[in-house]
Design a protein around this motif. Structure first.
Motif, PDB file in Angstrom:
ATOM      1  N   ALA A 117       0.836  -1.208   0.000  1.00 49.96           N
ATOM      2  CA  ALA A 117       0.000   0.000   0.000  1.00 49.96           C
ATOM      3  C   ALA A 117       0.868   1.255   0.000  1.00 49.96           C
TER       4      ALA A 117
ATOM      5  N   SER B  58       1.134   6.333  -7.450  1.00 48.14           N
ATOM      6  CA  SER B  58       0.058   7.314  -7.530  1.00 48.14           C
ATOM      7  C   SER B  58       0.611   8.631  -8.066  1.00 48.14           C
TER       8      SER B  58
ATOM      9  N   LYS C 268       2.432   1.721  -3.498  1.00 49.22           N
ATOM     10  CA  LYS C 268       1.437   2.268  -4.422  1.00 49.22           C
ATOM     11  C   LYS C 268       1.204   3.752  -4.162  1.00 49.22           C
ATOM     12  N   LYS C 269       1.120   4.123  -2.887  1.00 50.04           N
ATOM     13  CA  LYS C 269       0.846   5.517  -2.535  1.00 50.04           C
ATOM     14  C   LYS C 269       1.965   6.448  -2.978  1.00 50.04           C
ATOM     15  N   TRP C 270       3.214   6.071  -2.756  1.00 50.17           N
ATOM     16  CA  TRP C 270       4.326   6.994  -2.954  1.00 50.17           C
ATOM     17  C   TRP C 270       5.025   6.884  -4.307  1.00 50.17           C
TER      18      TRP C 270
ATOM     19  N   GLN D 297       2.753  13.497  -4.863  1.00 45.32           N
ATOM     20  CA  GLN D 297       2.122  13.997  -3.638  1.00 45.32           C
ATOM     21  C   GLN D 297       2.152  15.506  -3.586  1.00 45.32           C
TER      22      GLN D 297
END
Length: 246
Positions: A235, A243, A238-240, A246
């Motif tokens: 997770a 995606s 995937k987030k950093w 930021q």
């Protein structure tokens, strides 16, 4: 009435309590970072964040511990562990034989490597950097790598990661050499910048640990296995890294 003897007892008690207060909590890990390297570690809206930060917090939670963060310049991270001011250093640190002589490392937690980021259309290969000014951050592997492998490159060494990018952006340097995650994020956010396909190195990031804390290294390795198994690690990846920036 407080006699001299009772005063001495009170003083001894106070010193004992004081010593207890200043003793390190066994459930607290003193972590140090240089939070100037997005997406790995940086400040946003006054809050420390990034892949390394959230990963470390997740590892601590899995180990039943808490993190106490301190921010210093990158070049002081390893010395801070050697002097026992901190327990771990987490700041996109490559596992290298030189560093492993004075600190321990956890198992690798992410594969990175050095790359070139530039907006100069004439720079297409590493050879094109010869006799050009290239910005690098002091204390990182970029410095010695260029010195040993590309001696014709004119290095401009700066203290902060952002300074390195700024010099390339205003044209003071033709490029910057840094870790792949940060370079890709910077190129995505700045029109005209790109990361050369030819990568200088492929290396692993690890958490540096004081050599007198082998049990902590084992705990962190066990926690890494745990968060990979329960989906937390995926997770965060995937987030950093998958995606939008930021």
């Amino acid at each position: 009435m407080i006699t001299r003897r009772s005063f001495s007892i009170l003083a001894l008690a106070a010193l004992t309590l004081s010593g207890t207060a200043f003793a390190q909590d066994a459930n607290v890990i003193r972590a140090v970072t240089d939070a100037t390297f997005p997406p790995m570690e940086f400040f946003k809206d006054g809050k420390r964040t990034g892949f390394d930060i959230e990963l470390t917090e997740a590892l601590a939670a899995a180990a039943g511990k808490k993190i106490e963060w301190t921010d210093i310049d990158f070049k002081g991270l390893v010395p801070g562990l050697v002097s026992k001011r901190f327990d771990i250093a987490v700041s996109a640190i490559y596992i290298t034989p030189e560093r492993a002589k004075v600190v321990d490392f956890t198992d690798p937690y992410y594969a990175g490597g050095l790359v070139v980021v530039t907006k100069d259309p004439e720079i297409k290969t590493l050879k094109d950097l010869d006799r050009k000014y290239v910005s690098v951050q002091v204390g990182t592997k970029s410095v010695n790598y260029l010195k040993e492998n590309h001696p014709l490159v004119r290095r401009t060494e700066v203290e902060k990661n952002q300074e390195m990018f700024n010099l390339a952006e205003i044209g003071r340097t033709a490029a910057a050499v840094t870790g792949k995650p940060a370079a890709k994020l910077f190129a995505q956010s700045r029109p005209g910048f790109r990361v050369l396909e030819e990568q200088l190195t492929t290396e692993n990031y690890g958490i540096a640990v004081r050599q007198d804390r082998p049990e902590l290294t084992k705990e962190l390795n066990a926690a890494l296995v745990k968060i990979k198994a329960n989906g937390t690690y995926d997770a965060l990846i995937k987030k950093w890294f998958e995606s939008p920036a930021q």
